[in-house]
Write a protein that holds these residues in place. Structure first.
Motif, PDB file in Angstrom:
ATOM      1  N   MET A   6       0.834  -1.208   0.000  1.00  0.00           N
ATOM      2  CA  MET A   6       0.000   0.000   0.000  1.00  0.00           C
ATOM      3  C   MET A   6       0.867   1.255   0.000  1.00  0.00           C
ATOM      4  O   MET A   6       0.595   2.225  -0.714  1.00  0.00           O
ATOM      5  N   VAL A   7       1.920   1.222   0.836  1.00  0.00           N
ATOM      6  CA  VAL A   7       2.804   2.383   0.931  1.00  0.00           C
ATOM      7  C   VAL A   7       3.543   2.609  -0.392  1.00  0.00           C
ATOM      8  O   VAL A   7       3.722   3.745  -0.832  1.00  0.00           O
ATOM      9  N   LYS A   8       3.969   1.516  -1.042  1.00  0.00           N
ATOM     10  CA  LYS A   8       4.657   1.640  -2.333  1.00  0.00           C
ATOM     11  C   LYS A   8       3.768   2.307  -3.375  1.00  0.00           C
ATOM     12  O   LYS A   8       4.214   3.138  -4.171  1.00  0.00           O
ATOM     13  N   LYS A   9       2.482   1.948  -3.355  1.00  0.00           N
ATOM     14  CA  LYS A   9       1.563   2.463  -4.378  1.00  0.00           C
ATOM     15  C   LYS A   9       1.139   3.901  -4.108  1.00  0.00           C
ATOM     16  O   LYS A   9       0.970   4.690  -5.031  1.00  0.00           O
ATOM     17  N   ASN A  10       0.947   4.238  -2.836  1.00  0.00           N
ATOM     18  CA  ASN A  10       0.508   5.596  -2.508  1.00  0.00           C
ATOM     19  C   ASN A  10       0.891   5.920  -1.072  1.00  0.00           C
ATOM     20  O   ASN A  10       0.151   5.634  -0.135  1.00  0.00           O
ATOM     21  N   TYR A  11       2.052   6.507  -0.908  1.00  0.00           N
ATOM     22  CA  TYR A  11       2.577   6.812   0.425  1.00  0.00           C
ATOM     23  C   TYR A  11       1.672   7.775   1.196  1.00  0.00           C
ATOM     24  O   TYR A  11       1.585   7.716   2.426  1.00  0.00           O
ATOM     25  N   LEU A  12       0.985   8.664   0.485  1.00  0.00           N
ATOM     26  CA  LEU A  12       0.197   9.711   1.148  1.00  0.00           C
ATOM     27  C   LEU A  12      -1.132   9.195   1.702  1.00  0.00           C
ATOM     28  O   LEU A  12      -1.724   9.824   2.580  1.00  0.00           O
ATOM     29  N   HIS A  13      -1.604   8.051   1.191  1.00  0.00           N
ATOM     30  CA  HIS A  13      -2.930   7.576   1.567  1.00  0.00           C
ATOM     31  C   HIS A  13      -2.867   6.571   2.723  1.00  0.00           C
ATOM     32  O   HIS A  13      -2.143   5.590   2.657  1.00  0.00           O
ATOM     33  N   TYR A  16       7.691  -6.023  10.145  1.00  0.00           N
ATOM     34  CA  TYR A  16       8.118  -4.982   9.214  1.00  0.00           C
ATOM     35  C   TYR A  16       7.138  -3.821   9.317  1.00  0.00           C
ATOM     36  O   TYR A  16       5.943  -3.971   9.046  1.00  0.00           O
ATOM     37  N   TYR A  17       7.647  -2.655   9.738  1.00  0.00           N
ATOM     38  CA  TYR A  17       6.819  -1.453   9.906  1.00  0.00           C
ATOM     39  C   TYR A  17       7.196  -0.433   8.840  1.00  0.00           C
ATOM     40  O   TYR A  17       8.233   0.240   8.956  1.00  0.00           O
ATOM     41  N   PRO A  18       6.405  -0.297   7.779  1.00  0.00           N
ATOM     42  CA  PRO A  18       6.720   0.711   6.766  1.00  0.00           C
ATOM     43  C   PRO A  18       6.551   2.119   7.343  1.00  0.00           C
ATOM     44  O   PRO A  18       5.838   2.317   8.336  1.00  0.00           O
ATOM     45  N   PRO A  19       7.189   3.118   6.737  1.00  0.00           N
ATOM     46  CA  PRO A  19       6.918   4.494   7.163  1.00  0.00           C
ATOM     47  C   PRO A  19       5.453   4.829   6.890  1.00  0.00           C
ATOM     48  O   PRO A  19       4.802   4.194   6.061  1.00  0.00           O
ATOM     49  N   CYS A  20       4.945   5.823   7.610  1.00  0.00           N
ATOM     50  CA  CYS A  20       3.540   6.218   7.446  1.00  0.00           C
ATOM     51  C   CYS A  20       3.451   7.734   7.355  1.00  0.00           C
ATOM     52  O   CYS A  20       4.099   8.458   8.127  1.00  0.00           O
ATOM     53  N   ASN A  21       2.646   8.212   6.416  1.00  0.00           N
ATOM     54  CA  ASN A  21       2.501   9.647   6.222  1.00  0.00           C
ATOM     55  C   ASN A  21       1.873  10.334   7.432  1.00  0.00           C
ATOM     56  O   ASN A  21       2.122  11.513   7.678  1.00  0.00           O
ATOM     57  N   THR A  22       1.042   9.600   8.198  1.00  0.00           N
ATOM     58  CA  THR A  22       0.423  10.172   9.409  1.00  0.00           C
ATOM     59  C   THR A  22       0.688   9.241  10.589  1.00  0.00           C
ATOM     60  O   THR A  22      -0.220   8.572  11.093  1.00  0.00           O
ATOM     61  N   PRO A  23       1.939   9.177  11.059  1.00  0.00           N
ATOM     62  CA  PRO A  23       2.280   8.237  12.133  1.00  0.00           C
ATOM     63  C   PRO A  23       1.539   8.510  13.442  1.00  0.00           C
ATOM     64  O   PRO A  23       1.396   7.601  14.269  1.00  0.00           O
ATOM     65  N   GLU A  24       1.061   9.734  13.606  1.00  0.00           N
ATOM     66  CA  GLU A  24       0.328  10.071  14.830  1.00  0.00           C
ATOM     67  C   GLU A  24      -1.076   9.472  14.844  1.00  0.00           C
ATOM     68  O   GLU A  24      -1.780   9.551  15.869  1.00  0.00           O
ATOM     69  N   VAL A  64       5.020   1.850  17.569  1.00  0.00           N
ATOM     70  CA  VAL A  64       4.594   3.033  16.817  1.00  0.00           C
ATOM     71  C   VAL A  64       5.411   3.118  15.533  1.00  0.00           C
ATOM     72  O   VAL A  64       6.439   2.453  15.377  1.00  0.00           O
ATOM     73  N   THR A  65       4.940   3.942  14.610  1.00  0.00           N
ATOM     74  CA  THR A  65       5.621   4.099  13.321  1.00  0.00           C
ATOM     75  C   THR A  65       6.225   5.501  13.225  1.00  0.00           C
ATOM     76  O   THR A  65       6.071   6.316  14.136  1.00  0.00           O
ATOM     77  N   ASN A  66       6.898   5.771  12.137  1.00  0.00           N
ATOM     78  CA  ASN A  66       7.409   7.122  11.910  1.00  0.00           C
ATOM     79  C   ASN A  66       7.237   7.480  10.433  1.00  0.00           C
ATOM     80  O   ASN A  66       6.883   6.626   9.611  1.00  0.00           O
ATOM     81  N   LYS A  67       7.498   8.727  10.117  1.00  0.00           N
ATOM     82  CA  LYS A  67       7.170   9.240   8.783  1.00  0.00           C
ATOM     83  C   LYS A  67       8.216   8.910   7.724  1.00  0.00           C
ATOM     84  O   LYS A  67       7.895   8.857   6.532  1.00  0.00           O
ATOM     85  N   ASN A  68       9.448   8.687   8.137  1.00  0.00           N
ATOM     86  CA  ASN A  68      10.533   8.623   7.159  1.00  0.00           C
ATOM     87  C   ASN A  68      11.244   7.284   7.031  1.00  0.00           C
ATOM     88  O   ASN A  68      11.839   6.997   5.992  1.00  0.00           O
ATOM     89  N   LYS A  69      11.226   6.468   8.059  1.00  0.00           N
ATOM     90  CA  LYS A  69      12.034   5.248   8.038  1.00  0.00           C
ATOM     91  C   LYS A  69      11.195   4.000   8.273  1.00  0.00           C
ATOM     92  O   LYS A  69      10.299   3.994   9.122  1.00  0.00           O
TER      93      LYS A  69
END
Length: 368
Positions: A24-31, A216-224, A292-297
């Protein structure tokens, strides 16, 4: 139903099929789909206390294994007050830990078509995918996982062990063997502080069940707004975790607050599981934790769980029960406890109700 030497590899619990987060993140990181989003109350950011991270105990396993009294006292305090600690000088070679992280990262970089060859079946937890998904309405975690049973060897389902990258199987075996050794040393020390014979807990794990979960925790555009892993305590006896040195994400609940477990280079994070809580009659607590996740890593972690056999009967040891500490947990067959827990979504410690004696009976016992 007990497990004997002729049994086939058991199944554990079903889980519903859900999307692959990494894809999902690969296809659309912002969503970020609504099904992954949590409100502020669920995220509990108001209870975030990062400054307490430095107080999480650090224990030298080499001293502990040699019976050092100061280190045994530190272990006792860690189990009573935190349920978590980090171990150093554990003997697992840095090169082996590094190689385990590298090959796991290489696996998650494979095309989804390759990873899906090891997809988790609908009736079990071994393989690549998601566990603990029990309803269509459930809020999902922002992570993917590879889960494998390591020991006993006859429980392995090798069709779920990735053939790529080259040598992955051998590195998993070597790493898991060393973690098992460290875990067995810890069980001996836990026996000592629980006033048991040194080998009591090891004997109760004579044929230890060992599982590996690579998260495996991908980065997330809205980690909060998302969690990599929902709050839960572990159904294991103990859990040993290797996490990235440079990407924090693990948090534990301590006195109602969430505290990050800051990575220490080459250390392993250890937490007490539900079974130690039951055996100790609540003296040592299995503690809620989350990721928890983060935005960049992206972040990976490697959790090794040590369990008793399915047919081990678990209840508080007699010497842990007295007038001031009435029996808090009933006798449960471990296999039943494990599977009932796995059939529920991760939701704090609600799964421990299966073993807990109802509160009214505890109060009555205190009044006698």
């Amino acid at each position: 139903m007990s497990v004997n030497i002729d049994d086939e590899a058991p199944t554990f619990a079903p889980s519903l099929l859900v999307p692959n987060v990494q894809e999902m993140v690969k296809k659309n990181y912002l969503h970020v789909p609504k099904r992954y989003m949590r409100n502020q109350e669920e995220m509990e950011k108001v209870n975030y206390m990062p400054h307490l991270s430095c107080e999480i105990p650090i224990i030298d396993l080499s001293l502990l294994s040699n019976g050092n009294m100061e280190e045994l006292l530190k272990l006792d305090i860690a189990c009573k007050e935190w349920g978590f600690f980090q171990i150093v000088n554990h003997g697992v070679e840095r090169e082996l830990m590094q190689r385990m992280m590298e090959v796991a990262d290489e696996f998650f970089k494979l095309p989804i078509e390759e990873k899906d060859k090891y997809a988790m079946p609908s009736n079990d937890i071994q393989g690549y995918g998601h566990a603990y998904v029990v309803s269509e309405e459930q809020t999902l975690d922002w992570s993917d996982a590879l889960i494998l049973i390591i020991n006993p060897v006859r429980y392995r389902k090798l069709q779920f062990w990735p053939k790529f990258p080259e040598g992955f199987k051998e590195i998993i075996e070597a790493y898991s063997s060393e973690v098992k050794r460290a875990g067995t040393e810890l069980l001996s020390s836990l026996s000592v502080i629980m006033e048991l014979e040194k080998h009591t807990l090891v004997e109760l794990h004579k044929e230890v069940l060992q599982a590996l979960r690579v998260n495996y925790y991908p980065p997330c555009n809205t980690p909060e707004q998302v969690l990599g892993l929902s709050p839960h305590s572990d159904t294991s006896t103990i859990t040993l975790l290797m996490q990235n040195d440079d990407v924090p994400g693990l948090e534990l609940r301590h006195k109602g607050n969430w505290i990050p477990v800051t990575p220490i280079p080459d250390a392993l994070v250890v937490n007490i599981g539900d079974i130690i809580e039951i055996w100790s009659n609540g003296k040592y607590k299995s503690v809620e934790h989350r990721a928890v996740t983060n935005k960049n890593k992206r972040r990976t972690s490697h959790a090794s769980f040590l369990f008793p056999r399915d047919d081990v009967e678990v209840e508080p040891f007699d010497h842990m029960i007295d007038a001031q500490n009435p029996k808090m947990y009933k006798n449960v067959r471990y296999g039943d406890y494990l599977r009932q827990s796995m059939k529920r979504k991760m939701e704090g410690k609600t799964h421990t109700d299966v073993a807990r004696i109802i509160k009214e009976r505890v109060i009555e016992a205190q009044q006698i």
